[in-house]
Every structure is written in structure tokens, then in C-alpha cells.
Design a protein around this motif. Structure first.
Motif, PDB file in Angstrom:
ATOM      1  N   MET A   1       4.581  -9.721   6.853  1.00  0.00           N
ATOM      2  CA  MET A   1       5.609  -9.010   6.110  1.00  0.00           C
ATOM      3  C   MET A   1       5.115  -7.829   5.492  1.00  0.00           C
ATOM      4  O   MET A   1       4.053  -7.554   4.625  1.00  0.00           O
ATOM      5  CB  MET A   1       5.996 -10.024   4.706  1.00  0.00           C
ATOM      6  N   GLU A   2       5.811  -6.389   5.331  1.00  0.00           N
ATOM      7  CA  GLU A   2       5.470  -5.411   4.774  1.00  0.00           C
ATOM      8  C   GLU A   2       6.243  -5.217   3.555  1.00  0.00           C
ATOM      9  O   GLU A   2       7.247  -5.351   3.603  1.00  0.00           O
ATOM     10  CB  GLU A   2       5.836  -4.238   5.743  1.00  0.00           C
ATOM     11  N   VAL A   3       5.417  -5.182   2.648  1.00  0.00           N
ATOM     12  CA  VAL A   3       6.172  -4.717   1.184  1.00  0.00           C
ATOM     13  C   VAL A   3       6.868  -3.358   1.377  1.00  0.00           C
ATOM     14  O   VAL A   3       6.484  -2.369   1.910  1.00  0.00           O
ATOM     15  CB  VAL A   3       5.155  -4.602  -0.091  1.00  0.00           C
ATOM     16  N   GLY A   4       8.076  -3.384   0.741  1.00  0.00           N
ATOM     17  CA  GLY A   4       9.095  -2.142   0.737  1.00  0.00           C
ATOM     18  C   GLY A   4       8.667  -1.014  -0.209  1.00  0.00           C
ATOM     19  O   GLY A   4       8.499   0.178   0.094  1.00  0.00           O
ATOM     20  N   LEU A   5       8.513  -1.411  -1.647  1.00  0.00           N
ATOM     21  CA  LEU A   5       8.186  -0.705  -2.447  1.00  0.00           C
ATOM     22  C   LEU A   5       7.326  -1.315  -3.548  1.00  0.00           C
ATOM     23  O   LEU A   5       7.976  -2.211  -4.306  1.00  0.00           O
ATOM     24  CB  LEU A   5       9.476  -0.214  -3.123  1.00  0.00           C
ATOM     25  N   GLY A   6       6.143  -0.839  -3.903  1.00  0.00           N
ATOM     26  CA  GLY A   6       5.344  -1.310  -4.746  1.00  0.00           C
ATOM     27  C   GLY A   6       4.687  -2.684  -4.325  1.00  0.00           C
ATOM     28  O   GLY A   6       3.938  -2.839  -3.621  1.00  0.00           O
ATOM     29  N   GLY A   7       5.277  -3.846  -4.907  1.00  0.00           N
ATOM     30  CA  GLY A   7       4.807  -5.299  -4.738  1.00  0.00           C
ATOM     31  C   GLY A   7       5.076  -6.183  -5.645  1.00  0.00           C
ATOM     32  O   GLY A   7       6.005  -6.882  -5.296  1.00  0.00           O
TER      33      GLY A   7
ATOM     34  N   ARG B   1      13.299  -3.502  12.272  1.00  0.00           N
ATOM     35  CA  ARG B   1      12.773  -4.019  10.943  1.00  0.00           C
ATOM     36  C   ARG B   1      12.237  -5.629  11.267  1.00  0.00           C
ATOM     37  O   ARG B   1      11.457  -6.201  10.575  1.00  0.00           O
ATOM     38  CB  ARG B   1      13.738  -3.771   9.831  1.00  0.00           C
ATOM     39  N   VAL B   2      13.173  -6.122  11.873  1.00  0.00           N
ATOM     40  CA  VAL B   2      12.946  -7.631  12.107  1.00  0.00           C
ATOM     41  C   VAL B   2      12.197  -7.978  13.597  1.00  0.00           C
ATOM     42  O   VAL B   2      13.245  -7.752  14.645  1.00  0.00           O
ATOM     43  CB  VAL B   2      14.158  -8.465  12.047  1.00  0.00           C
ATOM     44  N   ARG B   3      11.222  -8.410  14.031  1.00  0.00           N
ATOM     45  CA  ARG B   3      10.723  -8.374  15.163  1.00  0.00           C
ATOM     46  C   ARG B   3      10.161  -9.906  15.462  1.00  0.00           C
ATOM     47  O   ARG B   3       9.497 -10.628  14.489  1.00  0.00           O
ATOM     48  CB  ARG B   3       9.540  -7.572  15.583  1.00  0.00           C
ATOM     49  N   ILE B   4      10.484 -10.529  16.652  1.00  0.00           N
ATOM     50  CA  ILE B   4       9.671 -11.650  16.930  1.00  0.00           C
ATOM     51  C   ILE B   4       9.136 -11.598  18.291  1.00  0.00           C
ATOM     52  O   ILE B   4       9.701 -11.187  19.021  1.00  0.00           O
ATOM     53  CB  ILE B   4      10.803 -12.907  17.133  1.00  0.00           C
ATOM     54  N   ASN B   5       7.842 -11.942  18.070  1.00  0.00           N
ATOM     55  CA  ASN B   5       6.987 -11.573  19.379  1.00  0.00           C
ATOM     56  C   ASN B   5       7.170 -10.214  19.682  1.00  0.00           C
ATOM     57  O   ASN B   5       7.162  -9.954  21.070  1.00  0.00           O
ATOM     58  CB  ASN B   5       7.298 -12.431  20.444  1.00  0.00           C
TER      59      ASN B   5
ATOM     60  N   THR C   1       9.099  -5.099   8.949  1.00  0.00           N
ATOM     61  CA  THR C   1       8.697  -3.925   8.151  1.00  0.00           C
ATOM     62  C   THR C   1       9.927  -2.946   7.881  1.00  0.00           C
ATOM     63  O   THR C   1      11.125  -3.253   8.298  1.00  0.00           O
ATOM     64  CB  THR C   1       7.949  -3.112   9.448  1.00  0.00           C
ATOM     65  N   SER C   2       9.642  -1.910   7.332  1.00  0.00           N
ATOM     66  CA  SER C   2      10.952  -0.914   6.820  1.00  0.00           C
ATOM     67  C   SER C   2      10.082   0.217   6.521  1.00  0.00           C
ATOM     68  O   SER C   2       8.808   0.487   6.381  1.00  0.00           O
ATOM     69  CB  SER C   2      11.430  -1.457   5.610  1.00  0.00           C
ATOM     70  N   PRO C   3      10.756   1.339   6.536  1.00  0.00           N
ATOM     71  CA  PRO C   3      12.257   1.317   7.221  1.00  0.00           C
ATOM     72  C   PRO C   3      12.082   1.587   8.694  1.00  0.00           C
ATOM     73  O   PRO C   3      11.031   1.577   9.393  1.00  0.00           O
ATOM     74  CB  PRO C   3      12.860   2.616   6.583  1.00  0.00           C
ATOM     75  N   HIS C   4      13.302   1.740   9.305  1.00  0.00           N
ATOM     76  CA  HIS C   4      13.432   1.711  10.775  1.00  0.00           C
ATOM     77  C   HIS C   4      13.476   3.132  11.285  1.00  0.00           C
ATOM     78  O   HIS C   4      13.884   4.059  10.410  1.00  0.00           O
ATOM     79  CB  HIS C   4      14.373   1.019  11.173  1.00  0.00           C
ATOM     80  N   LEU C   5      13.505   3.530  12.428  1.00  0.00           N
ATOM     81  CA  LEU C   5      13.365   4.770  12.817  1.00  0.00           C
ATOM     82  C   LEU C   5      14.890   5.438  13.633  1.00  0.00           C
ATOM     83  O   LEU C   5      15.566   6.103  13.295  1.00  0.00           O
ATOM     84  CB  LEU C   5      12.328   5.046  13.620  1.00  0.00           C
TER      85      LEU C   5
ATOM     86  N   GLY D   1       0.937  -1.208   0.073  1.00  0.00           N
ATOM     87  CA  GLY D   1       0.085   0.149  -0.015  1.00  0.00           C
ATOM     88  C   GLY D   1       0.904   1.403  -0.024  1.00  0.00           C
ATOM     89  O   GLY D   1       1.831   1.266   0.555  1.00  0.00           O
ATOM     90  N   THR D   2       0.390   2.503  -0.631  1.00  0.00           N
ATOM     91  CA  THR D   2       0.785   3.677  -0.602  1.00  0.00           C
ATOM     92  C   THR D   2       1.334   3.932   0.745  1.00  0.00           C
ATOM     93  O   THR D   2       2.244   4.527   1.273  1.00  0.00           O
ATOM     94  CB  THR D   2       0.105   4.661  -1.180  1.00  0.00           C
ATOM     95  N   ASN D   3       0.186   3.984   1.742  1.00  0.00           N
ATOM     96  CA  ASN D   3       0.209   4.373   2.980  1.00  0.00           C
ATOM     97  C   ASN D   3      -0.458   3.484   3.889  1.00  0.00           C
ATOM     98  O   ASN D   3      -1.488   2.739   3.362  1.00  0.00           O
ATOM     99  CB  ASN D   3      -0.368   5.741   3.340  1.00  0.00           C
ATOM    100  N   GLY D   4      -0.092   3.277   5.253  1.00  0.00           N
ATOM    101  CA  GLY D   4      -0.959   2.332   6.213  1.00  0.00           C
ATOM    102  C   GLY D   4      -0.628   0.980   6.290  1.00  0.00           C
ATOM    103  O   GLY D   4      -1.160   0.342   7.226  1.00  0.00           O
ATOM    104  N   LYS D   5       0.360   0.650   5.271  1.00  0.00           N
ATOM    105  CA  LYS D   5       0.679  -0.805   5.362  1.00  0.00           C
ATOM    106  C   LYS D   5       1.578  -1.232   6.846  1.00  0.00           C
ATOM    107  O   LYS D   5       1.261  -2.201   7.370  1.00  0.00           O
ATOM    108  CB  LYS D   5       1.694  -1.267   4.348  1.00  0.00           C
ATOM    109  N   GLY D   6       2.389  -0.262   7.282  1.00  0.00           N
ATOM    110  CA  GLY D   6       3.199  -0.457   8.620  1.00  0.00           C
ATOM    111  C   GLY D   6       2.147  -0.674   9.513  1.00  0.00           C
ATOM    112  O   GLY D   6       2.126  -1.400  10.734  1.00  0.00           O
TER     113      GLY D   6
END
Length: 427
Positions: free
Chosen positions: A140-146, A87-91, A77-81, A51-56
Motif C-alpha cells: 500500500m502506497e500512502v497518498g499524502l503524509g501518513g 491504482r489497483v493491481r492484483i499480480n 498506488t496513486s495517482p494514475h497516469l 515518503g515525499t518521493n520514491g514510495k511508488g
């Protein structure tokens, strides 16, 4: 040429940044080759969100509700802050440096002569960690496009598209039709595909039909409505209704739409991972996703938001209006030069009393002069101040704002991240 082998995450990240000649190289062949060489075949369900926005935000809600049900959840997810580990989380917990280094080392050994971008390396590392950790599900969050994004080398069991609007036009196309087709590239034959954009482009519908993905559309196949006089709402979908749901912990009325997509995706994965209504409610109440209309404690009110395109800026404007009165709004703003800066400014110009402009420390960042020119083109009477560093702009806004004012930090992820880093450093 000897294999790169370092012990620290910082050294590996520096290596990855210079490994491929382009920061973005759209295509799946290279990353799929390394995936196969490593034998990365998830045996657990994969939920992919574009998605353009909201996917995170959707990924955060999915992870929160699944975790509330007791599942072991891997989230990418990406990017990180602030830290790459985000970006990589478990539980819900960021990956440890040592685990990321181990995954990067395994990819380096397996890739041979194949060059990978920073993001492709990270995507493979995330999936390797999820497999090694034995997660029950990966979000999984897409980074760019799909279609050509590295995340798309892993087939989703359920695919969701949050929104379609103009962003990254140089890679995805300059129309909603072109961008919709790219985002629909995550759809798979026979696997549920959902779209939460209220006006999906025909191209997205066409792709779903062509690949044979059963498509659900918001407003037609699933949706939401408020219930009663309180802060409760109802989800409805093809599998039934969920009543008396709490408003999501993430601010902004648009988060209701994001929550609706997340619940609809969970309903589709229910045969494999059933999630009870109490766990849905708990997940909505406990979800956290920093810098998405995040309000910091204390006075003056401080709002952090990574709105970096006109679509996101319009949503931010609505959220600010719903927050109530502020005597003045002081905006700390920085953006990337390839963004529609004037479009972002146009959405918020009449809500901002003073702009504090700075360039994030990144080669792609727009200069203060570029930012000022964009603001003047939209709001010639706007009050602006320029600064060398984002933290200096932030400090100036803090000095000028009274207790009844609002400080808004927005623009690129990097702008918000530099303010967050400055805040952490001052504690």
C-alpha cells in the motif's frame, strides 16, 4: 436520497469527484467508520510505504519481488497516469472495470451518511478487492503524509518511509521536522519501521520511540554497497547480506536506495512470506514503473519523469547526467500552482536549453504565465515557449529536436499523462 448506482467506471469516478466538498480532507474517522461497516479486516500481511518521493518505486519493487516468489500480490498506488485501474493491481495486472464498480457500489451501500473523498473511496475499494481476491500480501502506497492518510486505517505489518522533504506544506507543515512526524504516523507498536532517508528528522525518531515501533535506519541498520567492477551490488541488514544483486531495471542511481528499503522490508516480513535471493534478483530485473525516469525507445531520446518538487528534480538532474551526452535538452514542463515551481526549475535550469510550457487540463494547474515567471526568476536568460495544451508543447518539442537531442517531459503527473495520452493517440 436514493443510492447512486451506475454501471460504468467513468460514471462512478465522476460521482466520486463530486461526493465530498473537499478533494483532500485529512482524517481517519470517516474512512474508519465505513471500513468497519464493511468488515474490511485483512488477514494477510500489509506493507505500507510513505515518503515525499520514491514510495511508488519501492511499492513496484516490493510487488515485483513478491510476485517473483509466487505470491498473489495486491498493490495500491496513486495517482494514475492514464487509467484509474492502474491504482489497483492484483499480480501486477490493473483491476477490471466491473470489479471496481462492484467495490464502489458496496462502499456506497455501506457508508450511509458518511461522506468520503475520491481517494478514501478508492482506498476502501482497493482493500475490498484484495480481500475478495484472496491475496497473500498487500503493498500500500500512502497518498499524502501518513498519519491522517486513508491508507493508514489498515495497520501495516511493516512500515517504510523512503524520504522526507518539503511538499504538500499546506497539509503536512513547512519543515522537515513537521513532515517527518506526519510520515512516521504509519508506524505501529511492535511492528518493524524502516526509514531510508539518510538524514531523518528527529521527529520521526521520536514518533517511533513514542509508539514503540522498532526503528531501522539506512546506514545504521541496513544499506548497500557496490560489489566488484560490474553492475552488481550487495545489500546488508540486520538479518544478513544479499550478494551479487543486479542494478534495478528502473533508471536513476537513487533507485538503489529504493531497492535497499524494499529488500529490508522483505527481510522483516520473511517469517510470514519468505522471498529467496533468486526471486529478489528476478524482481529487480523485471520491475516496471512508468514515468519514473523512463526512457522511451527511438531518437531523439525521450525521458518521462513525474518530478514535481525540488527533491525529485535534484534526483532527476543526477539521472540525466548519468545518461550521457545530448546536444540539446528540450523540456516539456507543466506543474500545479501550489508547488515550489521555482525550486523545481532551479534544480534543472542549467541542464535545459529550451522550455516548452503548458498547463495540464486541471483547475489546480499553474498557468503558462506563472511557469514563465518562475523560470525567469531563476534563469532570466532561459528560452521559453508557451502553449495552450500540453500535447501542443510536446509536438513542438518533437519538431525542434534533432536525433542527437533529448526531450524531457516532466513536472506534474498530469503533464506526463497528457503526453502519454497524445503518444497513444498517434499510434
Amino acid at each position: 436520497m436514493p443510492l447512486f448506482n451506475a454501471e460504468t467506471l467513468a460514471e462512478w469516478l465522476q460521482h466520486l469527484e463530486g461526493l465530498h466538498p473537499s478533494a483532500i480532507d485529512m482524517g481517519l474517522t470517516r474512512v474508519a467508520t465505513v471500513r468497519d461497516a464493511m468488515g474490511l479486516k485483512p488477514t494477510f500481511p500489509v506493507l505500507t510505504v510513505a515518503g515525499t518521493n520514491g514510495k511508488g518505486s519501492v511499492c513496484a519493487m516490493l510487488s515485483s519481488m513478491l510476485r517473483a516468489s509466487g505470491y498473489k500480490v495486491g498493490t495500491y498506488t496513486s495517482p494514475h497516469l492514464l487509467d484509474y485501474n492502474e491504482r489497483v493491481r492484483i499480480n501486477m495486472q490493473p483491476a477490471a472495470d466491473v470489479d471496481l464498480v462492484e467495490s464502489f457500489r458496496a462502499i456506497e451501500q455501506a457508508r450511509g451518511d458518511v461522506t468520503l473523498t475520491y481517494f478514501e473511496f478508492g482506498t476502501l475499494a482497493a482493500m475490498r478487492q484484495f480481500i475478495d481476491a484472496g491475496v497473500d500480501v498487500a503493498v500500500m502506497e500512502v497518498g499524502l503524509g501518513g498519519r491522517l492518510d486513508a491508507v493508514n486505517v489498515f495497520d501495516p505489518d511493516v512500515a517504510g518511509v523512503v524520504s522526507i522533504d518539503l511538499d504538500h506544506q499546506s497539509y503536512l507543515g513547512d519543515t522537515r521536522e513537521a513532515i517527518g512526524a506526519e510520515k512516521a504516523g504509519i508506524f505501529r507498536a511492535g511492528k518493524p519501521a524502516l526509514c531510508a532517508d539518510p538524514n531523518p528528522p528527529q521527529s520521526l525518531l521520536d514518533v517511533a520511540e513514542k509508539v514503540g515501533a522498532p526503528l531501522q535506519l539506512v546506514g545504521r541498520d541496513f544499506g548497500f554497497m557496490k560489489e566488484g567492477e560490474g553492475n552488481q551490488w550487495m545489500f546488508w541488514g540486520k538479518h544478513g547480506k544479499h550478494h551479487a544483486l543486479p542494478i534495478p531495471a528502473l533508471r536513476g542511481s537513487y533507485q538503489m536506495g529504493n531497492a535497499t528499503l524494499a529488500i529490508a522490508m522483505l527481510d522483516e516480513i520473511r517469517p510470514l512470506l519468505p522471498v529467496g535471493i533468486s526471486d529478489i534478483k528476478r524482481g529487480l530485473l523485471e520491475v516496471e514503473w512508468p514515468a519514473r525516469c523512463q526512457v522511451l525507445p527511438g531518437r531523439p531520446q525521450t525521458v518521462l519523469d513525474v518530478a514535481h518538487n525540488p527533491h525529485a528534480a535534484r534526483a532527476l538532474r543526477l539521472a540525466l547526467d548519468q545518461m550521457g551526452y545530448a546536444a540539446k535538452t528540450h523540456a516539456v514542463f507543466g506543474a500545479m500552482s501550489d508547488k515550489d515551481i521555482a525550486g523545481v526549475v532551479s534544480a534543472l535550469a542549467d541542464r535545459i536549453d529550451h522550455w516548452y510550457l503548458a498547463s495540464p487540463q486541471l483547475p489546480r494547474a499553474a498557468s503558462v504565465e506563472q511557469l514563465q515567471a518562475a523560470i525567469e526568476s531563476v534563469a532570466p536568460q532561459a528560452h521559453t515557449s508557451g502553449f495552450t495544451l500540453v500535447k501542443d508543447a510536446w509536438n513542438a518539442a518533437c519538431e525542434q529536436a534533432s536525433d542527437n537531442d533529448r526531450i524531457l517531459v516532466f513536472g506534474s503527473f498530469y503533464t506526463v499523462a497528457e503526453v502519454m495520452a497524445a503518444q497513444h493517440g498517434s499510434r
